[in-house]
Design a protein around this motif. Structure first.
Motif, short mmCIF file in Angstrom:
data_model
loop_
_atom_site.label_atom_id
_atom_site.label_comp_id
_atom_site.label_asym_id
_atom_site.label_seq_id
_atom_site.Cartn_x
_atom_site.Cartn_y
_atom_site.Cartn_z
N ARG A 73 0.70 -1.29 0.21
CA ARG A 73 0.04 0.07 0.00
C ARG A 73 0.83 1.20 0.00
O ARG A 73 0.60 2.21 -0.43
CB ARG A 73 -0.94 0.02 1.36
N GLY A 74 2.00 1.28 0.68
CA GLY A 74 2.96 2.22 0.77
C GLY A 74 3.50 2.55 -0.63
O GLY A 74 3.90 3.80 -1.08
N ILE A 75 3.83 1.44 -1.49
CA ILE A 75 4.53 1.53 -2.60
C ILE A 75 3.59 2.30 -3.77
O ILE A 75 4.07 2.93 -4.58
CB ILE A 75 4.86 0.18 -3.23
N ARG A 76 2.40 2.01 -3.76
CA ARG A 76 1.46 2.41 -4.88
C ARG A 76 1.67 3.96 -4.88
O ARG A 76 1.60 4.40 -6.06
CB ARG A 76 -0.01 2.18 -4.30
N PRO A 77 1.32 4.83 -3.98
CA PRO A 77 1.51 6.23 -4.22
C PRO A 77 3.08 6.68 -4.86
O PRO A 77 2.94 7.65 -5.68
CB PRO A 77 1.45 7.06 -2.84
N ALA A 78 4.17 6.15 -4.35
CA ALA A 78 5.20 6.45 -4.90
C ALA A 78 5.36 5.99 -6.38
O ALA A 78 5.96 6.69 -7.31
CB ALA A 78 6.58 5.56 -4.30
N VAL A 79 4.71 4.91 -6.92
CA VAL A 79 4.71 4.54 -8.13
C VAL A 79 3.98 5.47 -8.99
O VAL A 79 4.34 5.63 -10.12
CB VAL A 79 3.99 2.94 -8.13
N THR A 80 2.59 5.82 -8.62
CA THR A 80 1.94 6.94 -9.24
C THR A 80 2.85 7.97 -9.65
O THR A 80 2.92 8.87 -10.74
CB THR A 80 0.98 7.41 -8.40
N ALA A 81 3.68 8.60 -8.51
CA ALA A 81 4.37 9.78 -9.00
C ALA A 81 5.66 9.46 -9.76
O ALA A 81 5.86 10.28 -10.66
CB ALA A 81 5.13 10.25 -7.29
N ILE A 82 6.02 8.19 -9.78
CA ILE A 82 7.32 7.95 -10.55
C ILE A 82 6.74 7.90 -12.17
O ILE A 82 7.52 8.18 -13.12
CB ILE A 82 7.77 6.46 -10.22
N ILE A 83 5.52 7.24 -12.17
CA ILE A 83 4.78 7.50 -13.52
C ILE A 83 4.55 8.81 -14.10
O ILE A 83 4.83 9.29 -15.28
CB ILE A 83 3.69 6.44 -13.83
N ALA A 84 4.20 9.74 -13.23
CA ALA A 84 3.51 11.05 -13.62
C ALA A 84 4.70 11.94 -13.94
O ALA A 84 4.52 12.74 -14.91
CB ALA A 84 2.89 11.56 -12.44
N VAL A 85 5.70 11.95 -13.11
CA VAL A 85 6.91 13.20 -13.39
C VAL A 85 7.22 12.94 -14.58
O VAL A 85 7.49 13.90 -15.43
CB VAL A 85 7.76 12.97 -12.23
N PRO A 86 8.13 11.76 -15.22
CA PRO A 86 8.51 11.88 -16.49
C PRO A 86 7.41 12.01 -17.62
O PRO A 86 7.75 12.57 -18.63
CB PRO A 86 8.91 10.18 -16.62
N MET A 87 6.24 11.81 -17.51
CA MET A 87 5.10 12.12 -18.42
C MET A 87 5.03 13.77 -18.39
O MET A 87 4.95 14.16 -19.47
CB MET A 87 3.66 11.76 -17.99
N ILE A 88 4.98 14.19 -17.22
CA ILE A 88 4.92 15.64 -17.12
C ILE A 88 6.25 16.31 -17.87
O ILE A 88 6.04 17.33 -18.65
CB ILE A 88 4.78 16.32 -15.92
N GLN A 89 7.38 16.10 -17.58
CA GLN A 89 8.53 16.53 -18.09
C GLN A 89 8.45 16.43 -19.76
O GLN A 89 8.88 17.31 -20.51
CB GLN A 89 9.72 15.69 -17.62
#
Length: 198
Positions: free
Chosen positions: A127-143
């Motif tokens: 459950r703790g990994i899920r938010p981190a994975v979401t951010a890891i996916i979102a940041v390069p997309m935004i960049q």
């Protein structure tokens, strides 16, 4: 062979990425790709673009081809990127490197997960990994959006596709097909227009 050509060949060869480095880099990316192929994008940018193996301009193109092709994103990207970096050998080495760590990890999980899958500590970790994975996916997309969208039309298209997929639940397959057809039509129109001017 002319002296200039010979020295140029030696210079290019010496700058060439070693297959060992290619394997180890993609193995590291494969080992830490938590959350699916999309989570791999941030690590790919960090490991490949910053090393100068692939330029910022090439990265979105290779990613788009990998996503549009049938199969897993991680494998497709490894094939295309490996080929771009070191040709056929690079393609094979990068693909093997990216596949071996996940295969071994999944094999171990399959063998031992049933013994601790109901463990509260393990479930809390996931459950703790899920938010981190979401951010890891979102940041390069935004960049990538900020680096590749240089006009209002590009931003409008990006936001429109985001809305269609996220809110209207339209399949990305249809969006890709429409995008390909529209791009092809625009390219034909521009070619005809330039031909008339000549």
């Amino acid at each position: 062979m002319r002296p200039f050509s010979f020295f140029r060949y030696i210079f290019v060869y010496m700058k060439q990425v070693s297959l060992r480095d290619l394997f180890l880099t993609f193995a590291k990316i494969g080992a830490f790709t938590i959350g699916g192929g999309a989570a791999m994008i941030a690590l790919l940018r960090e490991e490949i673009v910053k090393r100068g193996w692939i330029s910022d301009e090439e990265f979105p193109d290779i990613l788009a081809i990998a996503q549009s092709s049938p199969g897993l994103l991680a494998v497709n990207f490894s094939i295309f990127a490996g080929y771009r970096i070191r040709g056929t050998k690079g393609s094979i080495v990068a693909t093997i490197g990216s596949c071996i760590p996940p295969f071994l990890i999944i094999l171990l999980i399959a063998m031992f997960f049933s013994g601790f899958r109901d463990n509260p500590t393990v479930m809390s970790i996931f459950r703790g990994i899920r938010p981190a994975v979401t951010a890891i996916i979102a940041v390069p997309m935004i960049q990538m959006a900020m680096e590749t969208n240089h006009s209002r039309w590009a931003w409008a298209a990006t936001l429109a596709v985001l809305g269609l997929v996220a809110f209207l639940k339209i399949s990305p397959i249809w969006i890709l097909l429409v995008t390909i057809l529209v791009s092809f039509a625009i390219a034909l129109y521009r070619d005809k227009r330039e031909g008339r001017r000549k």
